[in-house]
Design an enzyme around this catalytic site. Structure first.
Site, mmCIF file in Angstrom:
data_model
loop_
_atom_site.group_PDB
_atom_site.id
_atom_site.type_symbol
_atom_site.label_atom_id
_atom_site.label_comp_id
_atom_site.label_asym_id
_atom_site.label_seq_id
_atom_site.Cartn_x
_atom_site.Cartn_y
_atom_site.Cartn_z
ATOM 1 N N ALA A 54 50.757 37.469 35.476
ATOM 2 C CA ALA A 54 51.423 38.004 36.689
ATOM 3 C C ALA A 54 50.652 36.954 37.787
ATOM 4 O O ALA A 54 49.814 36.524 37.728
ATOM 5 C CB ALA A 54 51.158 39.500 37.021
ATOM 6 N N GLY A 78 50.244 38.721 31.856
ATOM 7 C CA GLY A 78 51.741 38.905 31.886
ATOM 8 C C GLY A 78 52.303 38.007 30.982
ATOM 9 O O GLY A 78 53.622 38.465 30.361
ATOM 10 N N GLU A 102 52.027 39.260 27.494
ATOM 11 C CA GLU A 102 53.177 40.304 27.536
ATOM 12 C C GLU A 102 54.714 40.076 27.551
ATOM 13 O O GLU A 102 55.321 40.353 26.642
ATOM 14 C CB GLU A 102 53.025 41.461 28.671
ATOM 15 C CG GLU A 102 51.690 42.045 28.718
ATOM 16 C CD GLU A 102 51.353 42.710 29.813
ATOM 17 O OE1 GLU A 102 51.585 42.206 31.201
ATOM 18 O OE2 GLU A 102 50.815 44.071 30.156
ATOM 19 N N GLU A 121 43.045 40.421 32.207
ATOM 20 C CA GLU A 121 43.164 41.423 33.426
ATOM 21 C C GLU A 121 41.911 42.106 33.635
ATOM 22 O O GLU A 121 41.485 42.394 34.789
ATOM 23 C CB GLU A 121 44.280 42.434 32.904
ATOM 24 C CG GLU A 121 45.608 42.020 33.104
ATOM 25 C CD GLU A 121 46.346 41.557 31.953
ATOM 26 O OE1 GLU A 121 45.486 41.018 31.081
ATOM 27 O OE2 GLU A 121 47.481 41.350 31.988
HETATM 28 N N1 CAA Z 1 48.325 33.949 39.807
HETATM 29 C C1 CAA Z 1 48.672 33.104 40.390
HETATM 30 N N2 CAA Z 1 48.267 31.695 40.530
HETATM 31 C C2 CAA Z 1 47.837 31.131 39.303
HETATM 32 C C3 CAA Z 1 47.627 31.907 38.092
HETATM 33 C C4 CAA Z 1 48.029 33.575 38.221
HETATM 34 N N3 CAA Z 1 47.932 34.145 37.222
HETATM 35 N N4 CAA Z 1 47.158 31.265 37.161
HETATM 36 C C5 CAA Z 1 47.035 30.065 37.582
HETATM 37 N N5 CAA Z 1 47.329 30.032 38.839
HETATM 38 C C6 CAA Z 1 47.201 28.816 39.648
HETATM 39 C C7 CAA Z 1 45.783 28.403 40.189
HETATM 40 O O1 CAA Z 1 45.376 29.396 41.279
HETATM 41 C C8 CAA Z 1 45.884 27.014 40.444
HETATM 42 O O2 CAA Z 1 46.721 26.978 41.766
HETATM 43 P P1 CAA Z 1 45.941 25.771 42.692
HETATM 44 O O3 CAA Z 1 46.170 24.509 42.059
HETATM 45 O O4 CAA Z 1 46.623 25.811 44.056
HETATM 46 O O5 CAA Z 1 44.501 26.018 42.897
HETATM 47 C C9 CAA Z 1 46.909 26.561 39.545
HETATM 48 O O6 CAA Z 1 47.564 27.531 39.012
HETATM 49 C C10 CAA Z 1 46.424 25.760 38.294
HETATM 50 O O7 CAA Z 1 45.481 26.877 37.431
HETATM 51 P P2 CAA Z 1 44.040 26.389 37.248
HETATM 52 O O8 CAA Z 1 43.265 25.162 38.042
HETATM 53 O O9 CAA Z 1 43.155 27.641 37.210
HETATM 54 O O10 CAA Z 1 44.235 25.716 35.729
HETATM 55 P P3 CAA Z 1 43.042 25.556 34.652
HETATM 56 O O11 CAA Z 1 43.275 25.055 33.494
HETATM 57 O O12 CAA Z 1 41.678 25.248 35.124
HETATM 58 O O13 CAA Z 1 42.839 27.328 34.065
HETATM 59 C C11 CAA Z 1 43.635 29.421 33.455
HETATM 60 C C12 CAA Z 1 44.045 27.840 33.281
HETATM 61 C C13 CAA Z 1 42.476 29.750 32.486
HETATM 62 C C14 CAA Z 1 44.871 30.291 32.709
HETATM 63 C C15 CAA Z 1 43.406 29.810 34.858
HETATM 64 O O14 CAA Z 1 44.449 29.434 35.629
HETATM 65 C C16 CAA Z 1 43.529 31.591 35.117
HETATM 66 O O15 CAA Z 1 42.315 31.971 34.645
HETATM 67 N N6 CAA Z 1 44.532 32.028 35.631
HETATM 68 C C17 CAA Z 1 44.556 33.464 35.661
HETATM 69 C C18 CAA Z 1 44.839 34.211 34.383
HETATM 70 C C19 CAA Z 1 45.140 35.668 34.584
HETATM 71 O O16 CAA Z 1 44.328 36.394 35.005
HETATM 72 N N7 CAA Z 1 45.987 36.424 34.386
HETATM 73 C C20 CAA Z 1 46.338 37.684 34.403
HETATM 74 C C21 CAA Z 1 47.207 38.054 35.760
HETATM 75 S S1 CAA Z 1 47.209 39.697 36.045
HETATM 76 C C22 CAA Z 1 48.634 40.362 34.851
HETATM 77 O O17 CAA Z 1 49.245 39.531 34.305
HETATM 78 C C23 CAA Z 1 48.769 41.878 34.961
HETATM 79 C C24 CAA Z 1 50.032 42.307 34.257
HETATM 80 O O18 CAA Z 1 49.902 43.064 33.315
HETATM 81 C C25 CAA Z 1 51.349 42.006 34.501
#
Ligand code: CAA
Length: 258
Positions: free
Chosen positions: A66, A109, A112, A132
């Site tokens: 998400a 998500g 999911e 999460e």
């Molecule tokens: N939401 C918003 N933006 C996100 C994102 C997310 N879930 N995941 C990645 N992005 C964005 C980053 O902020 C980044 O943007 P900028 O270039 O503007 O900084 C861009 O995508 C590229 O991401 P990274 O530079 O972080 O890429 P990476 O290869 O270094 O890392 C990753 C990849 C490990 C997946 C990392 O992006 C990450 O940890 N993302 C978040 C994952 C996460 O926590 N997901 C769970 C969300 S909560 C949820 O999903 C609840 C539910 O049940 C519905």
């Protein structure tokens, strides 16, 4: 091509293809994107010419969950009123097969979403998990439930508590994905599989999905009764007559979905 902002749709023979398209944020699933995705799924579900739906994503990852930036200021009452997961519930009402081709991260998500698909082809570079917990929350779109039902509570808790990611090979061992493939052939193989399923009698395919889905939730007795009714129902179809007649005549059947 279609009129969406965060996804593309395409039609290739009898396969309706949906492509997540926010690669600059690893296809983070903001709410409008989920709405578009569900609308596209429902549109293909209603289209008589589409037999199978293929879900893929642009860029290096399938979906990184998400959109954290969108939800970080949310409060519980807002979320309750928004009822965003009702959109996800609509995905579970899609009658046609949904096949996912997954590369890179499919986490939160995004995972999911994968768990909401019927068949999953994963690239060797795919990574799955529920991060999460690292954000002070937990999955909310069915992740804890679907993961637990597939791999059991102990393994599920390990992944949900640590927030660690696991690779495609591990996902395959756990029965979370059907195939692991080099990323170069992932989309072609997934499309070939989708096209193969699309040649099968559509009502059999539909009722098999219905029955397998019920088998996950109902008791063995109830799901066997349910299976029986669907089996009987297929004898009302022209495709049953054609399939059995073709066998007797030693020829290939021509299925019409009637
Ligand atoms: N939401 C918003 N933006 C996100 C994102 C997310 N879930 N995941 C990645 N992005 C964005 C980053 O902020 C980044 O943007 P900028 O270039 O503007 O900084 C861009 O995508 C590229 O991401 P990274 O530079 O972080 O890429 P990476 O290869 O270094 O890392 C990753 C990849 C490990 C997946 C990392 O992006 C990450 O940890 N993302 C978040 C994952 C996460 O926590 N997901 C769970 C969300 S909560 C949820 O999903 C609840 C539910 O049940 C519905």
């Amino acid at each position: 091509m279609s009129n969406y902002q965060y996804i593309f749709t395409e039609i290739d023979d009898a396969v309706g293809k949906i492509i997540l398209n926010r690669p600059e944020v690893l296809n983070a699933l903001n709410r409008p994107m989920i709405t578009e995705l569900v609308n596209a799924l429902e549109t293909f579900n209603k289209n008589e010419n589409i037999k199978v739906i293929l879900l893929t994503a642009n860029g290096r990852s399938f979906a990184a969950g998400a959109d954290i930036k969108e939800m970080k200021e949310d409060d519980p009452i807002y979320l309750e009123k928004l009822d965003q997961f009702a959109e996800w519930d609509r995905m579970s009402l899609i009658k046609k097969p949904i096949i996912a081709a997954v590369q890179g991260y499919a986490v939160g998500g995004g995972f999911e979403l994968v768990l909401s698909c019927d068949i999953v082809f994963a690239a060797e570079n795919a990574k799955f998990g529920f991060p999460e917990v690292n954000l002070g929350v937990m999955p909310g779109a069915g992740g804890t439930v679907k993961l637990t039902k597939t791999i059991g509570p102990r393994k599920a808790l390990e992944w949900l508590w640590t927030g660690e990611y696991f690779d495609a090979k591990k996902a395959y061992e756990y029965g979370l994905v059907n195939r692991v493939l080099p990323v170069e052939v992932l989309f072609d193989e997934a499309m070939a599989f989708a096209k193969k399923v699309a040649t099968q009698p559509p009502l059999s395919i539909r009722l098999i999905k219905d029955t397998v889905t019920k088998a996950v939730d109902l008791s063995t007795y109830e799901s066997m009764q349910y299976e029986r009714k669907n089996f009987y129902l297929l004898f009302a179809t022209d495709d049953q007559k054609e399939g059995m007649q073709a066998f007797v005549e030693k020829r290939q059947p021509i299925f019409k979905g009637k």
